[in-house]
Scaffold this active site. Structure first.
Site, PDB file in Angstrom:
ATOM      1  N   LYS A   1     -32.172   5.913  72.259  1.00 48.70           N
ATOM      2  CA  LYS A   1     -32.452   4.962  73.356  1.00 48.70           C
ATOM      3  C   LYS A   1     -33.884   4.430  73.251  1.00 48.70           C
ATOM      4  O   LYS A   1     -34.675   4.455  74.200  1.00 48.70           O
ATOM      5  CB  LYS A   1     -32.213   5.624  74.716  1.00 48.70           C
ATOM      6  CG  LYS A   1     -30.773   6.148  74.888  1.00 48.70           C
ATOM      7  CD  LYS A   1     -30.560   6.796  76.254  1.00 48.70           C
ATOM      8  CE  LYS A   1     -29.115   7.196  76.506  1.00 48.70           C
ATOM      9  NZ  LYS A   1     -28.638   8.371  75.771  1.00 48.70           N
TER      10      LYS A   1
ATOM     11  N   GLU B   1     -27.977   0.142  73.935  1.00 49.28           N
ATOM     12  CA  GLU B   1     -27.481   0.969  75.042  1.00 49.28           C
ATOM     13  C   GLU B   1     -27.609   0.206  76.349  1.00 49.28           C
ATOM     14  O   GLU B   1     -28.729  -0.119  76.773  1.00 49.28           O
ATOM     15  CB  GLU B   1     -28.341   2.234  75.161  1.00 49.28           C
ATOM     16  CG  GLU B   1     -27.995   3.299  74.173  1.00 49.28           C
ATOM     17  CD  GLU B   1     -27.096   4.374  74.785  1.00 49.28           C
ATOM     18  OE1 GLU B   1     -26.743   5.302  74.065  1.00 49.28           O
ATOM     19  OE2 GLU B   1     -26.752   4.276  75.993  1.00 49.28           O
TER      20      GLU B   1
ATOM     21  N   HIS C   1     -22.356   2.091  79.117  1.00 49.52           N
ATOM     22  CA  HIS C   1     -22.683   3.451  79.509  1.00 49.52           C
ATOM     23  C   HIS C   1     -22.662   3.647  81.020  1.00 49.52           C
ATOM     24  O   HIS C   1     -23.314   2.918  81.739  1.00 49.52           O
ATOM     25  CB  HIS C   1     -24.110   3.729  79.003  1.00 49.52           C
ATOM     26  CG  HIS C   1     -24.332   5.153  78.637  1.00 49.52           C
ATOM     27  ND1 HIS C   1     -24.942   5.521  77.461  1.00 49.52           N
ATOM     28  CD2 HIS C   1     -24.032   6.291  79.281  1.00 49.52           C
ATOM     29  CE1 HIS C   1     -25.012   6.844  77.409  1.00 49.52           C
ATOM     30  NE2 HIS C   1     -24.461   7.325  78.497  1.00 49.52           N
TER      31      HIS C   1
ATOM     32  N   ARG D   1     -25.063   9.804  83.282  1.00 51.06           N
ATOM     33  CA  ARG D   1     -24.712  11.114  83.862  1.00 51.06           C
ATOM     34  C   ARG D   1     -25.044  11.161  85.338  1.00 51.06           C
ATOM     35  O   ARG D   1     -24.281  11.672  86.148  1.00 51.06           O
ATOM     36  CB  ARG D   1     -25.565  12.210  83.211  1.00 51.06           C
ATOM     37  CG  ARG D   1     -25.094  12.635  81.883  1.00 51.06           C
ATOM     38  CD  ARG D   1     -25.965  13.771  81.399  1.00 51.06           C
ATOM     39  NE  ARG D   1     -25.405  14.235  80.151  1.00 51.06           N
ATOM     40  CZ  ARG D   1     -25.242  15.503  79.816  1.00 51.06           C
ATOM     41  NH1 ARG D   1     -25.642  16.444  80.614  1.00 51.06           N
ATOM     42  NH2 ARG D   1     -24.703  15.829  78.668  1.00 51.06           N
TER      43      ARG D   1
HETATM   44  C1  5RP Z   1     -26.088  10.286  78.112  1.00 49.84           C
HETATM   45  C2  5RP Z   1     -25.487  10.158  76.758  1.00 49.84           C
HETATM   46  C3  5RP Z   1     -24.313  11.032  76.387  1.00 49.84           C
HETATM   47  O1  5RP Z   1     -24.406  11.360  75.035  1.00 49.84           O
HETATM   48  C4  5RP Z   1     -22.989  10.319  76.652  1.00 49.84           C
HETATM   49  O2  5RP Z   1     -22.899  10.015  78.025  1.00 49.84           O
HETATM   50  C5  5RP Z   1     -21.793  11.190  76.236  1.00 49.84           C
HETATM   51  O3  5RP Z   1     -21.780  12.398  76.900  1.00 49.84           O
HETATM   52  P1  5RP Z   1     -20.782  12.765  78.125  1.00 49.84           P
HETATM   53  O4  5RP Z   1     -19.375  12.518  77.621  1.00 49.84           O
HETATM   54  O5  5RP Z   1     -21.054  14.212  78.366  1.00 49.84           O
HETATM   55  O6  5RP Z   1     -21.128  11.834  79.258  1.00 49.84           O
HETATM   56  O7  5RP Z   1     -25.935   9.404  75.919  1.00 49.84           O
HETATM   57  O8  5RP Z   1     -27.156   9.397  78.287  1.00 49.84           O
HETATM   58 MG    MG Z   2     -25.626  10.024  73.963  1.00 51.07          MG
END
Ligand code: 5RP
Ligand code: MG
Length: 217
Positions: A63, A111, A135, A138
């Site tokens: 990133k 990203e 994305h 999390r």
């Molecule tokens: C977080 C990421 C993780 O690698 C991506 O989200 C994959 O992991 P998960 O399936 O556990 O969410 O780059 O920033």
């Molecule tokens: Mg990742």
């Protein structure tokens, strides 16, 4: 083309990441040295994954926001095929990173986190970028953010601009049907694979879903 399956290794220890690689490398197409792993263990993580998985695409999920040339040089020399650059990075960083990646027959993935626009996406495409990662972070997931119609429409527009998308963020096999109308390059999964007591069975469930949904396309 059918979507590939990418294993994201976001362990805080290289030893435990390598245990999961041992269990899973025959069951996935792409191996990711995750942001958390690389911040915890350094460049060595990329070198170890390249040594243990010589036949796989290896991604350095760094990133990157600046120093695109130096960091792409570090990633590619350590054995990565692809490196990620954050969407907030200046275009100059994207261009420098891409130029180094191409010298190594590699590639850069943008990203997509937080704020970005379709004009940015067009500028990345014009600069030679062909891959982006859609994305759900999390922390966003933990606070209840789900995949929405807005996400799917944005994915379609990005595809129309010419960017191949990988999709990630707490993805499980049961989620894949949501993306049936998107031309997905790869599904990136971390926790769904490594936190399950039977990781190869989950990888197999991903592949079965991919075959069911994209097999005849
Ligand atoms: C977080 C990421 C993780 O690698 C991506 O989200 C994959 O992991 P998960 O399936 O556990 O969410 O780059 O920033
Ligand atoms: Mg990742």
């Amino acid at each position: 083309m059918k979507p590939l399956l990418q294993l994201a290794l976001d362990h805080t220890s290289l030893a435990s990441a390598l245990q999961d690689v041992e269990k899973l490398h025959h069951h996935v197409d792409i191996i990711e040295a995750g942001t958390i792993l690389c911040l915890s263990e350094g460049l060595h993580a990329v070198r170890e994954l390249r040594a243990r998985c010589p036949e796989k695409i290896v991604v350095a999920d760094w990133k990157v926001a600046d120093a695109g040339e130096t960091l792409a040089q570090q990633a590619m020399t350590a054995g990565a095929n692809w490196m990620t650059v954050i969407c907030a990075a200046p275009l100059a960083t994207v261009e420098k990173a891409l130029s180094v990646a191409k010298q190594h027959q590699g590639d850069i993935q943008i990203e997509l986190f937080g704020n970005w626009t379709f004009d940015d996406a067009r500028a990345w495409y014009k600069a030679g970028i062909r891959q982006a990662i859609y994305h759900r972070g999390r922390d966003a997931q933990a606070s209840g953010q789900t995949w929405s119609e807005t996400d799917l429409n944005r994915m379609k527009t990005l595809s129309d601009i010419g960017l191949e998308l990988s999709i990630t963020g707490g993805i499980t096999p049961d989620d894949l049907h949501l993306f049936r109308d998107i031309a997905v390059r790869a599904f990136i999964a971390g926790r769904a694979l490594v936190e399950n007591p039977n990781p190869p069975a989950v990888a197999s469930a991903f592949h079965q879903q991919i075959q069911t949904i994209w097999g005849s396309k």
